[in-house]
Design an enzyme around this catalytic site. Structure first.
Site, PDB file in Angstrom:
ATOM      1  CB  CYS A   1      -0.992   0.105   1.351  1.00 46.44           C
ATOM      2  SG  CYS A   1      -0.347  -0.569   2.736  1.00 46.44           S
TER       3      CYS A   1
ATOM      4  N   GLY B   1     -13.250   6.075  26.518  1.00 48.66           N
ATOM      5  CA  GLY B   1     -12.940   7.084  25.576  1.00 48.66           C
ATOM      6  C   GLY B   1     -12.029   6.276  24.498  1.00 48.66           C
TER       7      GLY B   1
ATOM      8  N   PRO C   1       7.510  -4.362  10.597  1.00 50.68           N
ATOM      9  CG  PRO C   1       6.920  -5.586  12.046  1.00 50.68           C
ATOM     10  CD  PRO C   1       6.926  -4.395  11.687  1.00 50.68           C
ATOM     11  CD  GLN C   2       3.117  -4.826   9.621  1.00 48.46           C
ATOM     12  OE1 GLN C   2       4.172  -3.989   9.520  1.00 48.46           O
ATOM     13  NE2 GLN C   2       2.190  -4.711  10.493  1.00 48.46           N
TER      14      GLN C   2
ATOM     15  NE  ARG D   1       8.301   0.538  -0.301  1.00 48.37           N
ATOM     16  CZ  ARG D   1       8.995   1.434  -0.270  1.00 48.37           C
ATOM     17  NH1 ARG D   1       9.851   1.938  -1.184  1.00 48.37           N
ATOM     18  NH2 ARG D   1       9.051   2.344   0.899  1.00 48.37           N
TER      19      ARG D   1
ATOM     20  N   GLY E   1     -14.464   3.826  31.887  1.00 46.05           N
ATOM     21  CA  GLY E   1     -14.801   4.511  30.843  1.00 46.05           C
ATOM     22  C   GLY E   1     -14.717   4.182  29.563  1.00 46.05           C
TER      23      GLY E   1
ATOM     24  CG  HIS F   1      15.169   1.751  -3.871  1.00 48.15           C
ATOM     25  ND1 HIS F   1      14.580   2.775  -3.139  1.00 48.15           N
ATOM     26  CD2 HIS F   1      14.095   1.091  -4.026  1.00 48.15           C
ATOM     27  CE1 HIS F   1      13.506   2.907  -3.272  1.00 48.15           C
ATOM     28  NE2 HIS F   1      13.126   1.787  -3.758  1.00 48.15           N
TER      29      HIS F   1
END
Lengths: 269, 447
Positions: free
Chosen positions: B53, B191, B115-116, B55, B189, B99
């Site tokens: 997602c 939040g 790490p993905q 590159r 709570g 690269h």
């Protein structure tokens, strides 16, 4: 040969300790496995040293304080290695265990021939006294390392400042439970050790200062460890307080050993 | 050019908007089919297509870089259905290798160290391999890229420490409790951030309990995350049982006070409690944080940890870049060496071929030669080949160690007209693989 083996063993312990410390502070993975190897080599050299000593003098490591120290330091390392087998994350404790081992081992060097053990001392109880104390101390050394690591880790969590060692030290509950188990294992030994020691004290009426001081520390250590265990059960004292108690208790047991070493080295009469 | 070299054409989150990248994204089975189409249409000897997602990149091994890369660009533009020149970057040779290594080691990621990316690169590699698009150059390059990623992970702390507040809560919890499995997390709570943190802890196997002023709200949140709802009256009792408590109520007063906690800690026999206060204004009286076995963190504390982790990662990234540089050099040395071998083999064959041609022409005119004499002549030609080329081959080999070697290689190929001779023999990539093989044997012949 015995002296050379002693030097090699000490050097290997120093090397392993340095590598463990490096692993703890810097965290490079290779130093971790190298430190294990150095420690393994030290153990091999240590066993050889003990064996050579046995061949040389024909006595077991329970016969005098120096040999006992040499044997004890080996037990400490073996205890650590055994613990690490089941919990590899405890490897970082090597940074605390190995220096203690080295210290105990070096204690064995302050040897002066004090001649044969005086007759009244020489009873069947002596090897028992020495052996249980060695086992107890080995357990306490592990508890000491866990307690030290606990305090370091707790301090970081409290100050909310995390250095590299934060990543590598195990979780608090692990350190706490390792410390508890080690104290639980060592305490019965220490109890037998203190009782047998007291029997002599009564029988011999020793008046040399370091020894009576040593007995005092022995008793103090017993009280401290008893308190650590008792307060945990009774009042839920755990974590930091238990760790501090363990630390002090171990220092007291070291003081006992120091008393013996000083006496036999002839430092104080 | 002396043999094929690496190149990459692509776009990433740095250079292009998501609208463009999403048109190019491919995954799963479509990847292999696309790869074959790409290799064919752009006439690439070797190719690998990496699509995440963040590159879209085409790696290529080619001897005709500028033209081939232009074809790749056109292919990408056609797929995107628009001009992409403004978004595309291009690296060749050493830069392309660097690269690839940086991408695999997660140094070019949006969140450095995540790490993905390594898994995604491995998928791209597997797809390229099974579709037959991978040649020896890309194969080697990406295998080394995986090794680089591993080194970076082991030798630096680029991936250490979370950078999001909710995951930091989980990470700190693991420093108090080694195993969160079966531990109790209490969410006080509802939040948004509190829920996020609770979700993180829940993933590690903790049981979730939700306390809220409104029973319905508690039940809704509990339902959503697979927890149990409790009423606000049960707060103290739940605090006694909990291991981690996350407070994120909208209360303007402290919900958890030191007086309350003293009783709670006694009741829980001083078992450690990790208290996370994500509420603003705060829910937990800060004095609670001074109590033994209570570890209290508020939003600022967590933010501070996140910031520190982020800057620590940046520092570690420098270390990682040095590893990448060393590995790029290693790869280039290998590439130059492997480019030399086919040239040396071709050179030997060329010279030996010429000599052999002359011998065959002369032999009929020599009468009275028996088999032993003919064999002696053959051996003489072998020796002549070796001696003639000895110096040249030594220079070429030595040149492989240096960058200037490529020029030398180029000259050798031109002087002996090797490219034409080779092209007429067999397809380039096949010749290359075979040549490396015979090259290894050729080395054993004393030269």
């Amino acid at each position: 040969v015995v002296i050379a083996l002693f030097a090699v063993t000490a050097a290997l312990y120093a090397l392993a300790g340095g590598l463990y410390a490096l692993f703890l502070w810097r965290g490079a993975a290779p130093t971790g496995s190298w430190s294990d190897r150095a420690l393994g080599a030290a153990v091999v050299s240590h066993v050889t040293f003990l064996f050579a000593g046995f061949v040389h003098s024909g006595t077991l490591p329970t016969s005098d304080i120096h040999q006992a120290l040499a044997g004890l330091s080996l037990l400490v390392v073996l205890g650590f290695l055994g613990t690490m087998r089941s919990r590899p994350r405890l490897r970082v404790l090597g940074a605390f265990i190995t220096p203690v081992t080295l210290l105990l081992f070096l204690g064995a060097a302050f040897r002066r021939d004090v001649g044969p053990v005086p007759d009244p001392v020489r009873s069947a109880l002596l090897p028992v006294h020495v052996a249980v104390n060695m086992l107890g101390l080995a357990a306490f050394a592990l508890a000491f390392a866990a307690a030290l690591a606990y305090l370091l880790q707790e301090r970081q969590l409290r100050k909310k400042r995390f250095g590299g060692i934060f990543e590598r030290l195990p979780a608090l509950d692990v350190l706490d439970s390792v410390g508890l188990k080690a104290v639980l294992a060592g305490f019965p030994m220490l109890t037998v050790g203190v009782v047998t020691g007291a029997l002599w004290a009564v029988r011999l009426h020793p008046d040399s200062f370091p020894l009576s001081a040593a007995q005092g520390f022995g008793l103090l250590a017993w009280i401290l460890f008893a308190a650590v265990l008792l307060l945990r059960v009774a009042a839920g004292w755990r974590g930091r307080r238990a760790a501090i108690g363990t630390l002090l208790g171990f220092l007291c047991t070291l003081a006992v050993l120091l008393g013996y070493v000083i006496r036999d080295a002839g430092g104080v009469q | 050019m002396s043999g094929p070299n690496l190149a990459v054409v692509g776009m990433s989150y740095r250079t292009s908007p998501i609208e463009v990248r999403e048109r190019l994204a491919v995954s799963g089975e479509a990847l292999e089919a696309d790869l074959r189409k790409l290799a064919e249409e752009a006439a690439l000897e070797e190719t690998l297509l990496l699509s995440t997602c963040n590159r879209v990149e085409v790696y290529a091994g080619t001897s005709t870089a500028p033209e081939a890369l232009e074809r790749v660009r056109r292919w990408l533009a056609r797929r995107a259905g628009r001009s992409i020149d403004a978004y595309v970057y291009e690296h060749r040779g050493e830069d392309a290798v660097r690269h690839a290594f940086r991408v695999a080691a997660s140094l070019d990621s949006m969140v450095v160290g995540e790490p993905q990316i390594l898994g995604q690169v491995k998928e791209a590699y597997a797809a390229a391999k099974s579709s037959g698009a991978l040649g020896s150059l890309l194969d080697r390059c990406f295998n080394q890229a995986f090794a680089v990623a591993k080194r970076v992970r082991n030798e630096t702390e680029v991936a250490a420490g979370s950078v999001s507040v909710s995951s930091i809560a989980g990470e700190l919890a693991k420093k108090i409790f080694a195993d969160l499995d079966g531990r109790r997390v209490l969410l006080i709570g509802a939040g948004e951030m509190g829920e996020q943190a609770a979700k993180h802890l829940r993933k590690s196997g903790a049981a979730l309990y939700v306390v809220n002023r409104s029973r319905e709200k508690a039940e809704a949140v509990a339902q959503e995350h697979g927890g149990h709802a409790r009423t606000i009256e049960e707060l103290e009792a739940e605090l006694v049982l909990a291991d981690v408590a996350i407070a994120s109520t909208s209360s303007t007063r402290f919900v958890i006070t030191p007086e309350m906690m003293r009783g709670v800690m006694r009741a829980r026999r001083h078992r450690p409690l990790f208290l996370i206060d994500i509420a603003i204004p705060r829910d937990v009286d800060p004095r609670v944080g001074n109590m033994d076995n209570v570890f209290l963190y508020d939003v600022d504390d967590l933010e501070k940890v996140a910031q520190e982790n982020l800057s620590a990662r940046r520092r570690e990234a420098d270390k990682a870049e040095r590893i990448v540089t060393l590995e790029v050099q290693a790869f280039e040395a290998w590439r130059r060496a492997s480019a030399v071998t086919p040239t040396i083999v071709a050179l030997r064959e060329r010279v030996r071929g010429v000599l052999d041609g002359e011998l065959q022409r002369t032999l009929p005119r020599l009468e009275g030669l028996g088999e032993p004499e003919k064999q002696a002549l053959e051996r003489m030609l072998d020796a002549m080949t070796s001696k003639l080329l000895h110096r040249a081959i030594a220079e070429l080999k030595a040149g492989a160690e240096r960058q200037e070697g490529e020029a030398l290689l180029e000259s050798a190929r031109r002087l002996f007209d090797l490219d034409r001779a080779e092209a007429s023999a067999s397809p380039a990539s096949d010749a290359r693989d075979v040549a490396v093989d015979t090259g290894a044997r050729a080395k054993q012949i004393p030269s």
